[in-house]
Design a protein around this motif. Structure first.
Motif, PDB file in Angstrom:
ATOM      1  N   PHE A  59       3.584 -17.445  10.795  1.00  0.00           N
ATOM      2  CA  PHE A  59       3.310 -18.048   9.493  1.00  0.00           C
ATOM      3  C   PHE A  59       3.775 -17.170   8.334  1.00  0.00           C
ATOM      4  N   PHE A  60       4.339 -16.009   8.602  1.00  0.00           N
ATOM      5  CA  PHE A  60       4.942 -15.197   7.542  1.00  0.00           C
ATOM      6  C   PHE A  60       5.992 -14.288   8.153  1.00  0.00           C
ATOM      7  N   VAL A  61       7.001 -13.990   7.342  1.00  0.00           N
ATOM      8  CA  VAL A  61       8.136 -13.199   7.790  1.00  0.00           C
ATOM      9  C   VAL A  61       7.711 -11.740   7.939  1.00  0.00           C
ATOM     10  N   ARG A  62       8.256 -11.079   8.957  1.00  0.00           N
ATOM     11  CA  ARG A  62       7.931  -9.674   9.174  1.00  0.00           C
ATOM     12  C   ARG A  62       8.273  -8.852   7.933  1.00  0.00           C
ATOM     13  N   ARG A  63       7.371  -7.946   7.572  1.00  0.00           N
ATOM     14  CA  ARG A  63       7.559  -7.152   6.369  1.00  0.00           C
ATOM     15  C   ARG A  63       6.861  -5.807   6.529  1.00  0.00           C
ATOM     16  N   ASN A  64       7.238  -4.873   5.651  1.00  0.00           N
ATOM     17  CA  ASN A  64       6.592  -3.560   5.641  1.00  0.00           C
ATOM     18  C   ASN A  64       5.193  -3.688   5.062  1.00  0.00           C
ATOM     19  N   VAL A  65       4.225  -3.097   5.753  1.00  0.00           N
ATOM     20  CA  VAL A  65       2.833  -3.189   5.305  1.00  0.00           C
ATOM     21  C   VAL A  65       2.232  -1.816   5.014  1.00  0.00           C
ATOM     22  N   GLY A  66       2.926  -0.745   5.336  1.00  0.00           N
ATOM     23  CA  GLY A  66       2.368   0.574   5.055  1.00  0.00           C
ATOM     24  C   GLY A  66       3.261   1.685   5.543  1.00  0.00           C
ATOM     25  N   TYR A  67       2.939   2.891   5.106  1.00  0.00           N
ATOM     26  CA  TYR A  67       3.717   4.070   5.476  1.00  0.00           C
ATOM     27  C   TYR A  67       2.760   5.232   5.687  1.00  0.00           C
ATOM     28  N   LEU A  68       2.928   5.942   6.802  1.00  0.00           N
ATOM     29  CA  LEU A  68       2.127   7.110   7.112  1.00  0.00           C
ATOM     30  C   LEU A  68       2.981   8.351   6.921  1.00  0.00           C
ATOM     31  N   ALA A  69       2.647   9.145   5.920  1.00  0.00           N
ATOM     32  CA  ALA A  69       3.391  10.384   5.713  1.00  0.00           C
ATOM     33  C   ALA A  69       3.066  11.400   6.799  1.00  0.00           C
ATOM     34  N   GLY A 127       5.202  -3.509  14.523  1.00  0.00           N
ATOM     35  CA  GLY A 127       6.295  -2.551  14.651  1.00  0.00           C
ATOM     36  C   GLY A 127       5.991  -1.201  14.018  1.00  0.00           C
ATOM     37  N   LEU A 128       6.291  -0.136  14.763  1.00  0.00           N
ATOM     38  CA  LEU A 128       6.234   1.231  14.252  1.00  0.00           C
ATOM     39  C   LEU A 128       7.642   1.789  14.268  1.00  0.00           C
TER      40      LEU A 128
END
Length: 353
Positions: free
Chosen positions: A113-123, A151-152
């Protein structure tokens, strides 16, 4: 055999993907060029540089694999989701390594129901440390959906390659029908005319005066009647009890905008009555939901409306149960969606959607 299958799952699953970055394309081109020069000239210095370049590629692959393999993820989705209303999704990421930290991990998520997208970043993520990421997403239409794999990805340590690890975290989610204003139906929201009296020995109103029984509470003795009759008489009390409002959604017709509008109106009516504290029973041609505590009926009815489809009224189990409930409650609400009104309707309010 079990050991081989476990080893295969460890190294083959979850799936991996590898992409060259612009910097990586340049680095690989230089590596190939340096290898060609070393082969043609036979000079030891060129062979040494070529070996350094190849070792950088190998070290990049090993370190990035160690980074991705040490992260575990859990997705937490709200139990109730409404169409066209954004809801939060929470991701819990934990570093399962005891000694090694995790660096530069990008997290992506997606679904049908939604396109894959970036949701966060771990420094960075220290050994054993846990961090949370959250994002908002909305579902446009009611129905049953599913989150896809998570995805990671990382470009650690040199930024030459982007290695992606796909986690198979498929998770179903049911979107309830969206909210819709229903001004013509507001007169049904109060519920004051859906109340009755239930006989109890303690209650709110005096129903009658009767002779006392051995186990009656002496606080209920009606002294004037006792003095007049010469025997103990007690008050028969009654408390006010609301009769469930029987609602029927006529889910006949063809799929389309009118049907979706009717589903949303039925769901909005149920929410409004529940908010007003009015007990309801809800039915369609196939299903019948009786009142239940703690909002169980509302959740069950909304879940049914989330996946309901146009019916040909071949199964009338829900309609028959609603007719019986309407007669007991001396009236109901018939949300008419089709063009025809069923025969032998009990006393009810007919509302055309």
């Amino acid at each position: 055999m079990r050991a081989l299958s476990a080893l295969a799952r460890l190294f083959i699953h979850p799936y991996r993907r590898l992409y060259l970055t612009p910097r990586g394309w340049i680095f690989c081109a230089l590596t190939v060029a340096m290898g060609a020069v070393a082969m043609n000239t036979g000079h030891n210095l060129f062979h040494l540089i070529f070996g350094f370049l190849l070792s950088a590629i190998v070290v990049s692959g090993v370190l990035s694999e160690m980074i991705l393999r040490g992260v575990s993820v859990q997705r937490i989705v709200p139990g109730e989701v409404t169409a066209r209303v954004a809801f939060p999704v929470r991701l819990e990421l934990r570093n399962t390594r005891r000694r090694q930290s995790v660096f530069a991990v990008n997290v992506t998520d997606g679904g049908d129901f939604f396109v894959r997208r970036n949701v966060g970043y771990l420094a960075s993520l220290k050994p054993g440390e846990k961090k949370e990421l959250s994002y908002l997403v909305a579902i446009e239409k009611r129905g049953s959906y599913e989150f896809g794999s998570l995805g990671l990805s990382t470009r650690f340590p040199f930024g030459l390659f982007e290695k992606v690890r796909l986690l198979p975290l498929s998770q179903p989610v049911v979107a309830y029908p969206g909210h819709r204003e229903t001004p013509p139906l507001r007169r049904f929201f109060g519920g004051d005319d859906s109340s009755g009296l239930k006989k109890r020995r303690t209650g709110e109103e005096v129903l009658s005066i009767r002779p006392a029984l051995p186990d009656d509470d002496h606080r209920l003795i009606h002294w004037r009647t006792t003095a007049r009759r010469g025997e103990l008489a007690v008050k028969e009390m009654a408390e006010r009890q609301q009769v469930p409002c029987a609602i029927f959604f006529d889910n006949r017709g063809a799929a389309g905008e009118r049907f979706e509008r009717g589903v949303e109106i039925a769901a909005s009516l149920l929410r409004a009555l529940a908010k007003a504290g009015v007990p309801v029973s809800f039915s369609t041609w196939e299903e019948h939901f009786m009142p239940a505590g703690s909002g169980a009926l509302l959740r069950a009815a909304l879940r049914h409306l989330a996946v309901v489809t146009p019916s040909r009224a071949a199964r009338e189990a829900g309609f028959k149960a609603w007719c019986a409930q309407s007669r007991r409650s001396e009236g109901g609400i018939f949300l008419k969606l089709g063009d025809e009104t069923p025969s032998l309707l009990p006393p009810c309010r007919i509302v055309s959607l």
